[in-house]
Enzyme design. Sequence first.
Site, PDB file in Angstrom:
ATOM      1  N   ASP A  68       0.831  -1.198   0.000  1.00 56.28           N
ATOM      2  CA  ASP A  68       0.000   0.000   0.000  1.00 56.28           C
ATOM      3  C   ASP A  68       0.871   1.255   0.000  1.00 56.28           C
ATOM      4  O   ASP A  68       2.025   1.226   0.439  1.00 56.28           O
ATOM      5  CB  ASP A  68      -0.913   0.018   1.228  1.00 56.28           C
ATOM      6  CG  ASP A  68      -1.901  -1.134   1.232  1.00 56.28           C
ATOM      7  OD1 ASP A  68      -2.239  -1.625   0.148  1.00 56.28           O
ATOM      8  OD2 ASP A  68      -2.313  -1.546   2.337  1.00 56.28           O
ATOM      9  N   LYS A  69       0.301   2.352  -0.443  1.00 56.20           N
ATOM     10  CA  LYS A  69       1.040   3.611  -0.554  1.00 56.20           C
ATOM     11  C   LYS A  69       1.804   3.945   0.727  1.00 56.20           C
ATOM     12  O   LYS A  69       2.973   4.344   0.678  1.00 56.20           O
ATOM     13  CB  LYS A  69       0.057   4.743  -0.885  1.00 56.20           C
ATOM     14  CG  LYS A  69       0.676   6.134  -0.886  1.00 56.20           C
ATOM     15  CD  LYS A  69      -0.381   7.202  -1.144  1.00 56.20           C
ATOM     16  CE  LYS A  69       0.221   8.601  -1.058  1.00 56.20           C
ATOM     17  NZ  LYS A  69      -0.803   9.654  -1.275  1.00 56.20           N
TER      18      LYS A  69
END
Length: 319
Positions: free
Chosen positions: A138-139
């Site tokens: 995830d970011k």
Amino acid sequence: MSRILEAQHRVPDTLAGARLDQVAAELFAEHSRERLKGWIKSGELTVNGERGKPKDKLHGGEFLTLEAHLQDDTRFEPEDIPLAIVHEDDEVLVIDKPAGLVVHPAAGNPDGTLLNALLFHCPALAQIPRAGIVHRLDKDTTGLMVVAKTLAAQTALVEQLQARTVSRHYDAVVIGKPVAGGKVDAPIGRHPKDRKRQAVTASGKPAVTHYRVVERFRAHTHVRCQLETGRTHQIRVHMAHQRYPLLGDPLYGGRPKLPPGAAQPLKEILREFPRQALHARKLSFVHPASGEELTFRAPLPDDLLMLIDYLREDSETMR
């Protein structure tokens, strides 16, 4: 730009009776099964010069001919974005991803991604689907990712992921105090009402997470998680499902929990921690070329180290 890929193999008698797609996967092992199936359907992979179907049975002795057009991925621009490279050779690249870096361009993030950085670092990755990316973080999750630098390496790594032989360990800080570690075996799929979220749902795909306690604090716990599967947001969803959501998680974490009597600096860091407290700390896989099992570790980033230090100091002060 496109390249023509040409290859031919004779079907050995030992594979007589097997399906065309199965035989193709054996003889053209450097390519994924899905890609080979697509070439069979498009007529780019033929049997004795004739089009076939993936389910066709072969007798042995046929010639499978591959004449496929590979398109270089020119949709995305290379960008000079620094990469923290942990390991690199001719086949694979292992990086330590920072928080805030999106892995792949998408709506809302057309550039400035890991993929753009990879194309700048190694322009030949334009010839590999997704610039060699085989799994994602995830970011705002930090830590280790492996990227393939050849088609054969990408195929091998994807097969290892599918076979669940890639070992991935994460550090996380969760809200609450689990008594002990455990195993979460709960399917994950799209949330029925919020498409930005995932959820434990009976219609989801199988998902298994193991976790154990590393250190307990007054209202939080440092845990270590190991993935068997790799579903979107898996650790975040599973720990929230156990009622121990990740600290700082904007989707699944809820409101921050402040220990009674906590000092002001700790209150501030708990209220303002800018991301889910999750880090991919350890990654193991079999090297696609050498067959050697490789293991890499990435130390906790500064923000998580500081968070844990504050939580530990608070616990020791309040004893």
